[in-house]
Structure formats: C-alpha cells, structure tokens
Design an enzyme around this catalytic site. Sequence first.
Site, PDB file in Angstrom:
ATOM      1  N   GLY A  44      10.298  41.438   6.033  1.00 46.55           N
ATOM      2  CA  GLY A  44      11.202  42.110   5.490  1.00 46.55           C
ATOM      3  C   GLY A  44      10.199  43.910   4.625  1.00 46.55           C
ATOM      4  N   ASP A 100       9.052  45.035   0.651  1.00 48.77           N
ATOM      5  CA  ASP A 100       9.855  45.696   0.610  1.00 48.77           C
ATOM      6  C   ASP A 100      10.529  45.698  -1.523  1.00 48.77           C
ATOM      7  OD1 ASP A 100       9.850  42.617   0.622  1.00 48.77           O
ATOM      8  OD2 ASP A 100      10.726  42.451   2.158  1.00 48.77           O
ATOM      9  N   ASP A 103       9.370  41.192  -6.875  1.00 51.69           N
ATOM     10  CA  ASP A 103       9.944  40.450  -8.494  1.00 51.69           C
ATOM     11  C   ASP A 103       8.865  39.228  -8.774  1.00 51.69           C
ATOM     12  OD1 ASP A 103      11.898  38.861  -8.695  1.00 51.69           O
ATOM     13  OD2 ASP A 103      12.338  37.280  -7.686  1.00 51.69           O
ATOM     14  N   LYS A 131      12.277  44.214  -9.282  1.00 58.80           N
ATOM     15  CA  LYS A 131      12.861  43.976 -10.175  1.00 58.80           C
ATOM     16  C   LYS A 131      11.547  43.742 -11.531  1.00 58.80           C
ATOM     17  CE  LYS A 131      15.849  40.965  -6.818  1.00 58.80           C
ATOM     18  NZ  LYS A 131      15.848  39.626  -6.641  1.00 58.80           N
ATOM     19  N   PHE A 152      20.635  39.424  -6.048  1.00 61.39           N
ATOM     20  CA  PHE A 152      19.416  39.433  -4.680  1.00 61.39           C
ATOM     21  C   PHE A 152      20.401  40.156  -3.600  1.00 61.39           C
ATOM     22  CE2 PHE A 152      18.969  37.018  -0.596  1.00 61.39           C
ATOM     23  CZ  PHE A 152      18.019  36.719  -0.853  1.00 61.39           C
ATOM     24  N   VAL A 153      19.130  41.051  -3.861  1.00 60.08           N
ATOM     25  CA  VAL A 153      20.271  41.845  -1.837  1.00 60.08           C
ATOM     26  C   VAL A 153      19.589  41.898  -0.959  1.00 60.08           C
ATOM     27  CG1 VAL A 153      19.709  43.793  -3.972  1.00 60.08           C
ATOM     28  CG2 VAL A 153      17.393  42.893  -2.895  1.00 60.08           C
ATOM     29  N   ASP A 159      16.642  40.035   3.856  1.00 56.40           N
ATOM     30  CA  ASP A 159      17.215  39.201   4.320  1.00 56.40           C
ATOM     31  C   ASP A 159      17.660  38.059   3.131  1.00 56.40           C
ATOM     32  OD1 ASP A 159      14.590  38.215   3.856  1.00 56.40           O
ATOM     33  OD2 ASP A 159      15.368  36.021   5.324  1.00 56.40           O
ATOM     34  N   ARG A 165      19.441  42.076   8.252  1.00 55.56           N
ATOM     35  CA  ARG A 165      18.474  42.790   7.719  1.00 55.56           C
ATOM     36  C   ARG A 165      18.785  44.353   8.069  1.00 55.56           C
ATOM     37  NH1 ARG A 165      13.444  39.895   6.596  1.00 55.56           N
ATOM     38  NH2 ARG A 165      13.696  37.775   7.430  1.00 55.56           N
TER      39      ARG A 165
HETATM   40  P1  5GP Z   1       7.872  37.505  -5.339  1.00 57.34           P
HETATM   41  O1  5GP Z   1       6.765  36.870  -4.550  1.00 57.34           O
HETATM   42  O2  5GP Z   1       7.208  38.921  -6.124  1.00 57.34           O
HETATM   43  O3  5GP Z   1       8.807  36.911  -5.875  1.00 57.34           O
HETATM   44  O4  5GP Z   1       8.941  37.780  -4.216  1.00 57.34           O
HETATM   45  C1  5GP Z   1       8.711  38.973  -3.028  1.00 57.34           C
HETATM   46  C2  5GP Z   1       9.556  38.468  -1.454  1.00 57.34           C
HETATM   47  O5  5GP Z   1       9.941  37.434  -1.509  1.00 57.34           O
HETATM   48  C3  5GP Z   1       9.991  40.315  -1.135  1.00 57.34           C
HETATM   49  O6  5GP Z   1       9.073  40.235   0.100  1.00 57.34           O
HETATM   50  C4  5GP Z   1      10.670  39.246  -0.259  1.00 57.34           C
HETATM   51  O7  5GP Z   1      10.667  38.687   1.121  1.00 57.34           O
HETATM   52  C5  5GP Z   1      11.321  37.902  -1.358  1.00 57.34           C
HETATM   53  N1  5GP Z   1      12.168  38.829  -1.835  1.00 57.34           N
HETATM   54  C6  5GP Z   1      12.415  38.944  -3.672  1.00 57.34           C
HETATM   55  N2  5GP Z   1      12.942  39.122  -3.823  1.00 57.34           N
HETATM   56  C7  5GP Z   1      14.556  39.554  -2.958  1.00 57.34           C
HETATM   57  C8  5GP Z   1      15.820  39.727  -2.967  1.00 57.34           C
HETATM   58  O8  5GP Z   1      16.701  40.259  -3.873  1.00 57.34           O
HETATM   59  N3  5GP Z   1      16.372  39.529  -1.570  1.00 57.34           N
HETATM   60  C9  5GP Z   1      15.369  38.702  -0.746  1.00 57.34           C
HETATM   61  N4  5GP Z   1      16.452  38.782   0.795  1.00 57.34           N
HETATM   62  N5  5GP Z   1      14.384  38.834  -0.575  1.00 57.34           N
HETATM   63  C10 5GP Z   1      13.374  39.010  -2.275  1.00 57.34           C
HETATM   64 MG    MG Z   2      11.483  37.725   2.671  1.00 55.19          MG
END
Ligand code: 5GP
Ligand code: MG
Length: 183
Positions: A44, A100, A103, A131, A152-153, A159, A165
């Site tokens: 990402g 990227d 979350d 977020k 969700f972006v 992606d 992407r």
């Molecule tokens: P976390 O582990 O902090 O929940 O999420 C981080 C990873 O989840 C990011 O590196 C990304 O790849 C994916 N991710 C989290 N939120 C989004 C979103 O809104 N859109 C997309 N495409 N990927 C996300």
């Molecule tokens: Mg990803």
Amino acid sequence: MEADIDRILISDKELATRVKQMATEIAQAYAAPEGLVLVTILSGSIIFLADLIRQLPIKMKIGLITVSSYPGSSTESQGAKLLSDLNVDITGRDVLIIDDILDTGNTLRFVRAKLEEKNPRSVKTAVLLRKPSKAPKDVTADFVGFQIDDVFVIGYGLDFDDHYRNLPHIGVLKTEVYESAAS
Ligand code: 5GP
Ligand code: MG
C-alpha cells in the site's frame, strides 16, 4: 474504476502538497542520519514512498517488508501477518517505517516489534493517513499526512482486493462494491 468511488477525499494536488511538507519535516528530524533506512510496508505504501523520497534530500536506503492485514476483499483488519521479511540490515541504523494508513495499529505494532529485534539505532514512523477513531494510544506515528474519518479508502497505493492502487487521488469506495464482493 472511477465509477466505483463514492467521492474523492483527498485530491492529487493536496497529496502532492502535503507529501512535500512531510519530506521537509522528515529531513529536519534527520539532520544527521546514521545510515537512514526507510522501511516500507508493501504494497500500500509504494506510491507514498516514491513521491516522498523524491522530495527528501538526505542519504538513505530503502528496505521492504510485506505484511498483510486485509487479505483479499476484506475491509476489516484480520490481524497482521508477515508475508516476506526485511531485505536489508538495519543493525545500528536509524529506521523510518513508511506505511499508508494507521487504522487499528496492529500492522505498525507488529512491524515495529519485528524491527526492534534487529537492534536498530532508532525507529520512527511516517504514515500518509491516520484514522484516529480506532488507533490505540500505544501505537503512534511521528509523521502523519492526513487525519481521516473511519471510512474505507482506496487509491494512491491503497487497494481493495488489490485493485484501485493506481488512482491518483484518495477516494471512498462505494459500499455496494465491497458488499457485492462479500456476498
Ligand atoms: P491496521 O493494522 O492499523 O488496522 O491497518 C493498517 C493497514 O491496513 C494499512 O497498512 C492498510 O494496508 C490497511 N488499511 C487500513 N485501513 C484501510 C483503508 O481504509 N483502506 C485500505 N485500502 N486499506 C486500509
Ligand atoms: Mg493493504
């Protein structure tokens, strides 16, 4: 592709302006880097990385690590899993993790712990998006591009099911797109 977007959240111009500012902030923080390595979480972060490093006038190496937390067409974090380990030596180095989006924080917590095992000199993190609603207090980012709502972006490297992407902006995916993929 554009038809699957509900709305554009961050335009290509806004991305370019903010990424340039982030590069300035990062260059100031690493005025005298000890063998700086930008460890990039694939896939990402590729576009963010490519744009960021071309604005960064400091000597560095790039390291790659592949972690999956949203396999296939899921839009909820499934917990971080290492798909391929880091390809460069970071012992005694200053490390800047590039991701990227922050979350739930599971990915950054997991990657940071993996990297700390390799005895770097320092570890900081830079994320394009954050977020704030979900990220727990123990996972912070030193450099943040944009705070966004809990939607969700896609685009600019991010992606859904490995698509979108290549969109030049950050957009919000239409709910019917992922609802039809889930059914
Ligand atoms: P976390 O582990 O902090 O929940 O999420 C981080 C990873 O989840 C990011 O590196 C990304 O790849 C994916 N991710 C989290 N939120 C989004 C979103 O809104 N859109 C997309 N495409 N990927 C996300
Ligand atoms: Mg990803």
